[in-house]
Design a protein around this motif. Structure first.
Motif, PDB file in Angstrom:
ATOM      1  N   LYS A 140      -1.362 107.001 116.914  1.00  0.00           N
ATOM      2  CA  LYS A 140      -0.136 107.202 116.141  1.00  0.00           C
ATOM      3  C   LYS A 140      -0.448 107.340 114.653  1.00  0.00           C
ATOM      4  O   LYS A 140       0.097 108.226 113.964  1.00  0.00           O
ATOM      5  CB  LYS A 140       0.824 106.031 116.371  1.00  0.00           C
ATOM      6  CG  LYS A 140       2.166 106.190 115.674  1.00  0.00           C
ATOM      7  CD  LYS A 140       3.087 105.021 116.016  1.00  0.00           C
ATOM      8  CE  LYS A 140       4.442 105.176 115.336  1.00  0.00           C
ATOM      9  NZ  LYS A 140       5.361 104.051 115.668  1.00  0.00           N
ATOM     10  N   GLU A 141      -1.332 106.496 114.144  1.00  0.00           N
ATOM     11  CA  GLU A 141      -1.685 106.541 112.730  1.00  0.00           C
ATOM     12  C   GLU A 141      -2.489 107.794 112.413  1.00  0.00           C
ATOM     13  O   GLU A 141      -2.312 108.400 111.346  1.00  0.00           O
ATOM     14  CB  GLU A 141      -2.473 105.278 112.354  1.00  0.00           C
ATOM     15  CG  GLU A 141      -2.894 105.197 110.900  1.00  0.00           C
ATOM     16  CD  GLU A 141      -1.730 105.090 109.919  1.00  0.00           C
ATOM     17  OE1 GLU A 141      -2.013 105.072 108.713  1.00  0.00           O
ATOM     18  OE2 GLU A 141      -0.562 105.021 110.355  1.00  0.00           O
ATOM     19  N   ARG A 144      -0.051 110.547 112.023  1.00  0.00           N
ATOM     20  CA  ARG A 144       0.680 110.408 110.751  1.00  0.00           C
ATOM     21  C   ARG A 144      -0.167 110.877 109.576  1.00  0.00           C
ATOM     22  O   ARG A 144       0.322 111.586 108.690  1.00  0.00           O
ATOM     23  CB  ARG A 144       1.092 108.951 110.544  1.00  0.00           C
ATOM     24  CG  ARG A 144       2.029 108.747 109.344  1.00  0.00           C
ATOM     25  CD  ARG A 144       2.231 107.279 109.025  1.00  0.00           C
ATOM     26  NE  ARG A 144       1.029 106.670 108.465  1.00  0.00           N
ATOM     27  CZ  ARG A 144       0.655 106.803 107.188  1.00  0.00           C
ATOM     28  NH1 ARG A 144       1.367 107.537 106.341  1.00  0.00           N
ATOM     29  NH2 ARG A 144      -0.439 106.201 106.765  1.00  0.00           N
ATOM     30  N   LYS A 149       4.884 116.738 110.147  1.00  0.00           N
ATOM     31  CA  LYS A 149       6.009 116.066 110.806  1.00  0.00           C
ATOM     32  C   LYS A 149       6.320 116.663 112.171  1.00  0.00           C
ATOM     33  O   LYS A 149       6.771 115.954 113.081  1.00  0.00           O
ATOM     34  CB  LYS A 149       7.252 116.124 109.917  1.00  0.00           C
ATOM     35  CG  LYS A 149       7.117 115.367 108.606  1.00  0.00           C
ATOM     36  CD  LYS A 149       6.914 113.878 108.846  1.00  0.00           C
ATOM     37  CE  LYS A 149       6.859 113.103 107.544  1.00  0.00           C
ATOM     38  NZ  LYS A 149       6.562 111.669 107.776  1.00  0.00           N
ATOM     39  N   GLU A 152       3.950 115.211 114.628  1.00  0.00           N
ATOM     40  CA  GLU A 152       4.395 113.844 114.915  1.00  0.00           C
ATOM     41  C   GLU A 152       5.524 113.837 115.930  1.00  0.00           C
ATOM     42  O   GLU A 152       5.538 113.027 116.862  1.00  0.00           O
ATOM     43  CB  GLU A 152       4.863 113.151 113.631  1.00  0.00           C
ATOM     44  CG  GLU A 152       3.753 112.692 112.712  1.00  0.00           C
ATOM     45  CD  GLU A 152       4.275 111.799 111.599  1.00  0.00           C
ATOM     46  OE1 GLU A 152       4.667 110.655 111.881  1.00  0.00           O
ATOM     47  OE2 GLU A 152       4.296 112.264 110.437  1.00  0.00           O
TER      48      GLU A 152
END
Length: 225
Positions: A140-141, A144, A149, A152
Protein backbone atom coordinates in the motif's frame (compact mmCIF):
# COMPACT_ATOMS: atom_id res chain seq x y z
CA UNK A 1 -13.66 0.79 4.11
CA UNK A 2 -12.22 1.85 7.41
CA UNK A 3 -13.90 1.39 10.73
CA UNK A 4 -15.62 4.57 11.88
CA UNK A 5 -18.04 5.30 14.67
CA UNK A 6 -21.30 3.77 13.45
CA UNK A 7 -23.07 7.08 14.06
CA UNK A 8 -21.06 8.69 11.26
CA UNK A 9 -21.98 6.00 8.75
CA UNK A 10 -25.14 5.55 6.74
CA UNK A 11 -26.93 2.21 7.03
CA UNK A 12 -25.59 1.23 3.59
CA UNK A 13 -22.00 2.03 4.60
CA UNK A 14 -22.43 0.17 7.85
CA UNK A 15 -23.92 -2.84 6.04
CA UNK A 16 -21.07 -2.84 3.51
CA UNK A 17 -18.47 -2.61 6.27
CA UNK A 18 -20.01 -5.43 8.30
CA UNK A 19 -20.68 -7.74 5.36
CA UNK A 20 -17.13 -7.21 4.08
CA UNK A 21 -15.71 -8.05 7.50
CA UNK A 22 -17.85 -11.20 7.71
CA UNK A 23 -16.72 -12.34 4.26
CA UNK A 24 -13.02 -11.67 4.84
CA UNK A 25 -13.12 -13.40 8.24
CA UNK A 26 -14.91 -16.45 6.84
CA UNK A 27 -18.01 -15.85 8.94
CA UNK A 28 -19.81 -15.84 5.59
CA UNK A 29 -17.92 -18.72 3.92
CA UNK A 30 -17.13 -18.91 0.22
CA UNK A 31 -19.78 -20.77 -1.75
CA UNK A 32 -22.64 -20.09 0.67
CA UNK A 33 -25.97 -18.49 -0.23
CA UNK A 34 -27.81 -15.91 1.86
CA UNK A 35 -31.18 -14.20 1.50
CA UNK A 36 -31.29 -10.45 1.90
CA UNK A 37 -33.84 -10.90 4.69
CA UNK A 38 -31.45 -13.22 6.55
CA UNK A 39 -28.57 -10.74 6.30
CA UNK A 40 -30.86 -7.86 7.27
CA UNK A 41 -31.92 -9.71 10.43
CA UNK A 42 -28.30 -10.56 11.29
CA UNK A 43 -27.22 -6.93 10.98
CA UNK A 44 -30.38 -5.48 12.49
CA UNK A 45 -31.45 -3.31 9.57
CA UNK A 46 -33.85 -3.27 6.64
CA UNK A 47 -33.26 -5.03 3.33
CA UNK A 48 -32.64 -1.84 1.34
CA UNK A 49 -29.19 -1.02 2.75
CA UNK A 50 -28.29 -4.72 2.52
CA UNK A 51 -29.12 -4.70 -1.18
CA UNK A 52 -27.17 -1.49 -1.78
CA UNK A 53 -24.20 -2.80 0.20
CA UNK A 54 -24.27 -6.07 -1.74
CA UNK A 55 -24.04 -4.13 -5.00
CA UNK A 56 -20.93 -2.37 -3.68
CA UNK A 57 -19.31 -5.65 -2.63
CA UNK A 58 -20.25 -7.31 -5.91
CA UNK A 59 -18.17 -4.69 -7.73
CA UNK A 60 -15.21 -5.75 -5.56
CA UNK A 61 -15.59 -9.41 -6.47
CA UNK A 62 -16.65 -10.64 -3.04
CA UNK A 63 -20.16 -11.81 -3.82
CA UNK A 64 -22.69 -12.29 -6.59
CA UNK A 65 -26.24 -10.97 -6.50
CA UNK A 66 -28.86 -13.34 -7.90
CA UNK A 67 -32.43 -12.19 -8.59
CA UNK A 68 -34.91 -13.67 -6.12
CA UNK A 69 -32.16 -15.86 -4.63
CA UNK A 70 -30.21 -13.37 -2.53
CA UNK A 71 -26.42 -13.31 -2.64
CA UNK A 72 -23.77 -15.98 -3.10
CA UNK A 73 -20.36 -15.52 -1.47
CA UNK A 74 -17.86 -16.09 -4.25
CA UNK A 75 -14.95 -18.52 -3.91
CA UNK A 76 -11.39 -17.42 -4.51
CA UNK A 77 -10.99 -18.01 -8.24
CA UNK A 78 -7.58 -18.99 -9.62
CA UNK A 79 -8.41 -17.28 -12.89
CA UNK A 80 -9.44 -14.10 -11.05
CA UNK A 81 -6.14 -14.17 -9.15
CA UNK A 82 -4.16 -14.56 -12.36
CA UNK A 83 -5.90 -11.54 -13.87
CA UNK A 84 -5.60 -9.47 -10.71
CA UNK A 85 -1.92 -10.25 -10.26
CA UNK A 86 -1.24 -9.42 -13.91
CA UNK A 87 -2.64 -5.94 -13.26
CA UNK A 88 -0.99 -5.53 -9.85
CA UNK A 89 2.37 -6.61 -11.24
CA UNK A 90 2.42 -3.90 -13.88
CA UNK A 91 0.90 -1.10 -11.79
CA UNK A 92 2.96 -1.72 -8.65
CA UNK A 93 6.16 -2.10 -10.68
CA UNK A 94 5.46 1.27 -12.28
CA UNK A 95 4.85 2.71 -8.80
CA UNK A 96 8.21 1.31 -7.64
CA UNK A 97 9.90 2.93 -10.63
CA UNK A 98 8.25 6.29 -9.98
CA UNK A 99 9.09 6.12 -6.28
CA UNK A 100 12.76 5.58 -7.15
CA UNK A 101 12.65 8.55 -9.50
CA UNK A 102 11.09 10.84 -6.87
CA UNK A 103 14.19 11.29 -4.70
CA UNK A 104 12.41 10.71 -1.40
CA UNK A 105 14.18 11.47 1.86
CA UNK A 106 14.81 8.90 4.58
CA UNK A 107 11.95 10.42 6.58
CA UNK A 108 9.56 10.11 3.64
CA UNK A 109 10.49 6.44 3.25
CA UNK A 110 10.20 5.68 6.97
CA UNK A 111 6.87 3.84 6.76
CA UNK A 112 8.16 1.61 3.95
CA UNK A 113 11.22 0.83 6.08
CA UNK A 114 9.01 0.14 9.10
CA UNK A 115 6.91 -2.37 7.15
CA UNK A 116 10.06 -4.32 6.22
CA UNK A 117 11.23 -4.37 9.84
CA UNK A 118 7.82 -5.63 10.90
CA UNK A 119 7.95 -8.40 8.29
CA UNK A 120 11.41 -9.46 9.51
CA UNK A 121 10.16 -9.57 13.11
CA UNK A 122 7.12 -11.58 12.05
CA UNK A 123 9.27 -14.12 10.21
CA UNK A 124 11.57 -14.46 13.23
CA UNK A 125 8.61 -15.39 15.42
CA UNK A 126 6.75 -17.20 12.62
CA UNK A 127 3.75 -14.94 13.15
CA UNK A 128 2.18 -15.20 9.71
CA UNK A 129 -0.79 -12.97 10.47
CA UNK A 130 1.55 -10.17 11.57
CA UNK A 131 3.61 -10.78 8.44
CA UNK A 132 0.52 -10.48 6.24
CA UNK A 133 -0.41 -7.14 7.84
CA UNK A 134 3.12 -5.78 7.35
CA UNK A 135 3.22 -7.08 3.78
CA UNK A 136 -0.05 -5.32 3.02
CA UNK A 137 1.36 -2.11 4.50
CA UNK A 138 4.46 -2.38 2.28
CA UNK A 139 2.46 -2.73 -0.92
CA UNK A 140 0.00 0.00 0.00
CA UNK A 141 2.79 2.43 0.89
CA UNK A 142 4.76 1.54 -2.24
CA UNK A 143 1.76 2.42 -4.40
CA UNK A 144 1.24 5.68 -2.50
CA UNK A 145 4.87 6.64 -3.01
CA UNK A 146 4.41 6.09 -6.74
CA UNK A 147 2.34 9.27 -6.70
CA UNK A 148 -0.40 8.21 -9.10
CA UNK A 149 -3.92 8.46 -7.61
CA UNK A 150 -5.47 6.38 -10.39
CA UNK A 151 -3.08 3.51 -9.72
CA UNK A 152 -3.96 3.78 -6.02
CA UNK A 153 -7.67 3.59 -6.83
CA UNK A 154 -7.32 0.57 -9.14
CA UNK A 155 -5.15 -1.35 -6.67
CA UNK A 156 -7.53 -0.53 -3.80
CA UNK A 157 -10.47 -1.86 -5.84
CA UNK A 158 -8.81 -5.29 -6.01
CA UNK A 159 -7.42 -5.33 -2.48
CA UNK A 160 -10.26 -7.35 -0.92
CA UNK A 161 -9.86 -10.25 -3.33
CA UNK A 162 -6.11 -10.28 -2.76
CA UNK A 163 -6.67 -10.22 1.01
CA UNK A 164 -9.07 -13.17 0.82
CA UNK A 165 -6.66 -15.20 -1.31
CA UNK A 166 -3.81 -14.48 1.05
CA UNK A 167 -5.89 -15.42 4.11
CA UNK A 168 -6.93 -18.66 2.41
CA UNK A 169 -3.35 -19.71 1.60
CA UNK A 170 -1.38 -18.06 4.42
CA UNK A 171 -0.87 -21.11 6.61
CA UNK A 172 -0.09 -23.59 3.82
CA UNK A 173 2.48 -21.52 1.93
CA UNK A 174 6.22 -21.69 2.61
CA UNK A 175 7.57 -19.24 5.18
CA UNK A 176 7.90 -16.02 3.13
CA UNK A 177 11.62 -15.41 3.70
CA UNK A 178 12.28 -14.71 0.01
CA UNK A 179 9.42 -12.23 -0.09
CA UNK A 180 11.15 -10.19 2.64
CA UNK A 181 14.40 -10.21 0.65
CA UNK A 182 12.53 -9.01 -2.44
CA UNK A 183 10.95 -6.15 -0.49
CA UNK A 184 14.33 -5.16 0.90
CA UNK A 185 15.85 -5.10 -2.59
CA UNK A 186 13.04 -2.89 -3.92
CA UNK A 187 13.43 -0.55 -0.95
CA UNK A 188 17.21 -0.33 -1.51
CA UNK A 189 16.69 0.53 -5.18
CA UNK A 190 14.22 3.28 -4.24
CA UNK A 191 16.63 4.71 -1.65
CA UNK A 192 19.49 4.70 -4.16
CA UNK A 193 17.42 6.22 -6.97
CA UNK A 194 17.57 3.20 -9.28
CA UNK A 195 14.16 3.19 -11.03
CA UNK A 196 14.83 0.35 -13.46
CA UNK A 197 16.14 -1.91 -10.70
CA UNK A 198 13.16 -1.06 -8.48
CA UNK A 199 10.69 -1.78 -11.28
CA UNK A 200 12.31 -5.01 -12.44
CA UNK A 201 12.88 -6.44 -8.96
CA UNK A 202 9.31 -5.70 -7.91
CA UNK A 203 7.96 -7.19 -11.11
CA UNK A 204 9.92 -10.39 -10.51
CA UNK A 205 8.60 -10.50 -6.95
CA UNK A 206 4.97 -10.15 -8.01
CA UNK A 207 5.28 -12.75 -10.78
CA UNK A 208 6.70 -15.25 -8.30
CA UNK A 209 3.91 -14.45 -5.81
CA UNK A 210 1.32 -15.03 -8.54
CA UNK A 211 2.80 -18.42 -9.49
CA UNK A 212 2.94 -19.60 -5.89
CA UNK A 213 -0.58 -18.42 -5.02
CA UNK A 214 -2.19 -19.99 -8.08
CA UNK A 215 -0.32 -23.27 -7.56
CA UNK A 216 -1.56 -23.48 -3.97
CA UNK A 217 -5.14 -22.66 -4.95
CA UNK A 218 -5.12 -25.36 -7.62
CA UNK A 219 -3.24 -27.99 -5.62
CA UNK A 220 -5.55 -27.72 -2.62
CA UNK A 221 -8.66 -26.99 -4.73
CA UNK A 222 -9.28 -23.89 -2.67
CA UNK A 223 -10.82 -22.14 -5.65
CA UNK A 224 -13.72 -24.58 -5.53
CA UNK A 225 -14.66 -24.05 -1.89
Amino acid sequence: MKDHDSKTLSNTQRAARDLRRMILSGELPAGTDHLESELAETLGMSRTPIREAALMLESRGLLEMRPRKGVRILPVSTEDMREIYDILTELESLAAQRAAEAGYSEVELALLATSISQMDQAIATEDLEAWAEADELFHKELVRLGGNKRIEAIVAMMSDQVRRARATTLFIRPLPVQSNEDHRAVFKAICEGQPEVARDRHRKHRLQAKRMLCEILEKHRLNSL
